[in-house]
Design a protein around this motif. Structure first.
Motif, PDB file in Angstrom:
ATOM      1  N   GLN A 145      61.245  51.753  44.314  1.00 15.58           N
ATOM      2  CA  GLN A 145      60.790  53.017  42.719  1.00 15.58           C
ATOM      3  C   GLN A 145      61.368  54.390  43.061  1.00 15.58           C
ATOM      4  O   GLN A 145      60.797  54.891  43.374  1.00 15.58           O
ATOM      5  N   ASP A 166      67.095  58.843  35.974  1.00 12.33           N
ATOM      6  CA  ASP A 166      65.985  58.559  36.813  1.00 12.33           C
ATOM      7  C   ASP A 166      65.118  58.217  35.389  1.00 12.33           C
ATOM      8  O   ASP A 166      66.008  57.428  34.664  1.00 12.33           O
ATOM      9  N   PRO A 167      63.715  57.589  36.153  1.00 11.05           N
ATOM     10  CA  PRO A 167      63.628  56.338  34.855  1.00 11.05           C
ATOM     11  C   PRO A 167      63.057  57.145  33.747  1.00 11.05           C
ATOM     12  O   PRO A 167      63.159  56.147  32.436  1.00 11.05           O
ATOM     13  N   HIS A 184      65.787  47.829  30.833  1.00 11.99           N
ATOM     14  CA  HIS A 184      66.054  49.614  31.237  1.00 11.99           C
ATOM     15  C   HIS A 184      64.892  50.900  31.460  1.00 11.99           C
ATOM     16  O   HIS A 184      64.648  51.910  32.037  1.00 11.99           O
ATOM     17  N   TYR A 185      63.960  50.105  31.507  1.00  9.28           N
ATOM     18  CA  TYR A 185      62.586  50.265  31.651  1.00  9.28           C
ATOM     19  C   TYR A 185      61.505  50.096  32.121  1.00  9.28           C
ATOM     20  O   TYR A 185      60.347  50.515  32.579  1.00  9.28           O
ATOM     21  N   TRP A 187      60.034  48.131  35.327  1.00  8.93           N
ATOM     22  CA  TRP A 187      60.361  47.337  36.377  1.00  8.93           C
ATOM     23  C   TRP A 187      60.679  45.911  36.926  1.00  8.93           C
ATOM     24  O   TRP A 187      60.745  45.640  37.423  1.00  8.93           O
ATOM     25  N   SER A 198      67.162  46.662  40.554  1.00 11.76           N
ATOM     26  CA  SER A 198      66.346  48.507  40.330  1.00 11.76           C
ATOM     27  C   SER A 198      66.844  48.667  38.280  1.00 11.76           C
ATOM     28  O   SER A 198      67.065  47.400  38.243  1.00 11.76           O
ATOM     29  N   LEU A 199      66.703  49.125  37.829  1.00 14.56           N
ATOM     30  CA  LEU A 199      66.021  49.861  36.658  1.00 14.56           C
ATOM     31  C   LEU A 199      67.900  50.063  36.357  1.00 14.56           C
ATOM     32  O   LEU A 199      68.351  50.114  36.959  1.00 14.56           O
ATOM     33  N   CYS A 236      69.393  53.100  38.209  1.00 12.60           N
ATOM     34  CA  CYS A 236      68.632  54.040  38.257  1.00 12.60           C
ATOM     35  C   CYS A 236      68.511  54.756  39.684  1.00 12.60           C
ATOM     36  O   CYS A 236      68.459  54.045  40.751  1.00 12.60           O
TER      37      CYS A 236
END
Length: 277
Positions: A145, A166-167, A184-185, A187, A198-199, A236
């Motif tokens: 991440q 970014d996250p 979206h959040y 992982w 990835s996200l 992301c």
């Protein structure tokens, strides 16, 4: 579905803070910027109605489609008059069509939702295209991440704008738009269950970023139509650029990643105080 709703200043202020691009948050009585109704009219689903992906379980407003991946594919927005911060508007939404297709990735279903915001006469007319697809292959190991925070997402360059994610940006946008979709959040869910690397950057966030370029570069223009289309996912931390090509009566804007275009936006506008030629 018809509801009376407040054009809420709080999530609009949250989006302005998230963008951090030097433009002030719209104040009560001021026009809502183009596409900001996605933020200023949030609908929070109750917790007991959420499905495995975080979205409300299908079969209430949206049809009971048995495909796990949901994507915001695009749509069109006509702006007759911008809603104003603090006013109450009527929102009417209907499922206009449900179409089954087969693509290279397997079965998919396209759902078209139409929404009208009004104050007795139409303010905003919108079509949204939502695609449901079969699941991807889950990743055996999640990639690392991104650890570094990107800072302000908009960065002016000699060729236009860079757009950084970014996250924390994705988490804050999910909260501002009342969007509980886990890709979206979350992982582990995004990479191990839905098979993404990835996200996933929100489709509406990419479209809003392009619309924001119009406010940054052409502040005197009044937008009357926006047609947006998500071409491929942006993940992301991947670098992206926001590019503009002016044309008579509008512009074509594209969010471009390392692998090519991710989102496109066609905008019609005219200068404040002037009508179309």
């Amino acid at each position: 579905m018809t509801t009376a709703e407040l054009v809420d200043p709080a999530p609009a202020a949250a989006l302005a803070a998230l963008f951090d691009n030097g433009l002030p948050a719209p104040r009560p009585g001021e026009d809502l910027p183009p596409l900001w109704h996605w933020v200023a009219l949030p609908r929070w689903p109750v917790s007991s109605e959420l499905g495995p992906d975080g979205h409300p379980a299908r079969g209430t407003f949206l049809p009971p489609i048995d495909l796990p991946r949901r994507m915001f594919a695009g749509g069109e927005v006509l702006i007759h008059r911008a809603p104003k911060i603090g006013e109450t508007v009527t929102r009417m939404s209907i499922v206009d069509s449900v179409t089954e297709k087969s693509g290279r990735s397997g079965k998919l279903v396209i759902v078209v939702v139409r929404t009208v915001l009004s104050d007795g006469s139409p303010l905003v007319e919108e079509r949204q295209d939502i695609i449901y697809r079969e699941a991807g292959t889950p990743a055996s190991e999640a990639p690392v991440q991104p650890a570094d925070l990107a800072g302000a997402p908009f960065r002016r360059t000699k060729d236009g704008w860079d757009f950084a994610t970014d996250p924390t940006l994705l988490m804050r946008f999910s909260a501002a738009t009342a969007n509980p979709h886990r890709i979206h959040y979350d992982w582990p869910y995004a990479t191990r269950i839905e098979g993404y690397p990835s996200l996933v950057v929100h489709g509406p966030l990419m479209s809003l970023a392009l619309a924001e370029v119009l406010r940054l570069d052409s502040p005197d223009m009044r937008v009357t139509r926006l047609a947006h289309r998500n071409l491929a996912p942006l993940f992301c931390g991947q670098p992206a650029q926001l590019r503009t090509e002016p044309r008579p009566g509008g512009a074509t804007l594209t969010l471009v990643g390392d692998a090519g275009p991710r989102t496109s936006l066609e905008a019609d506008y005219h200068e404040e105080g002037h009508s179309h030629a």
